[in-house]
Design a protein around this motif. Structure first.
Motif: not given
Length: 65
Positions: A5, A8-9, A46-48
């Motif tokens: 995340t 990607n941000k 997928e999850k930080d």
């Protein structure tokens, strides 16, 4: 550890800057850096991961185990 995340941000922000500038060289460098960040993000979960150590019991707010 930073997660997908986050990368990607950051890549998205760089692409926004690349679109907003009229300097083609700067734009190309920003797009290139965004691609690098995206490549770093692809193999990550997928999850930080949070700031807590993995051995901290999530049900115990004091952090004592």
């Amino acid at each position: 550890m930073l997660g997908k995340t986050y990368f990607n941000k950051q890549a998205s922000i760089l692409l926004k800057f690349a679109k907003s500038t009229s300097n083609s060289q700067l734009s190309a460098k920003l797009v290139s850096k965004a691609a690098d960040l995206k490549a770093q993000a692809d193999p990550l979960p997928e999850k930080d991961v949070g700031l807590r150590a993995p051995d901290v019991d999530p049900d115990n707010e004091t952090g004592a185990t």
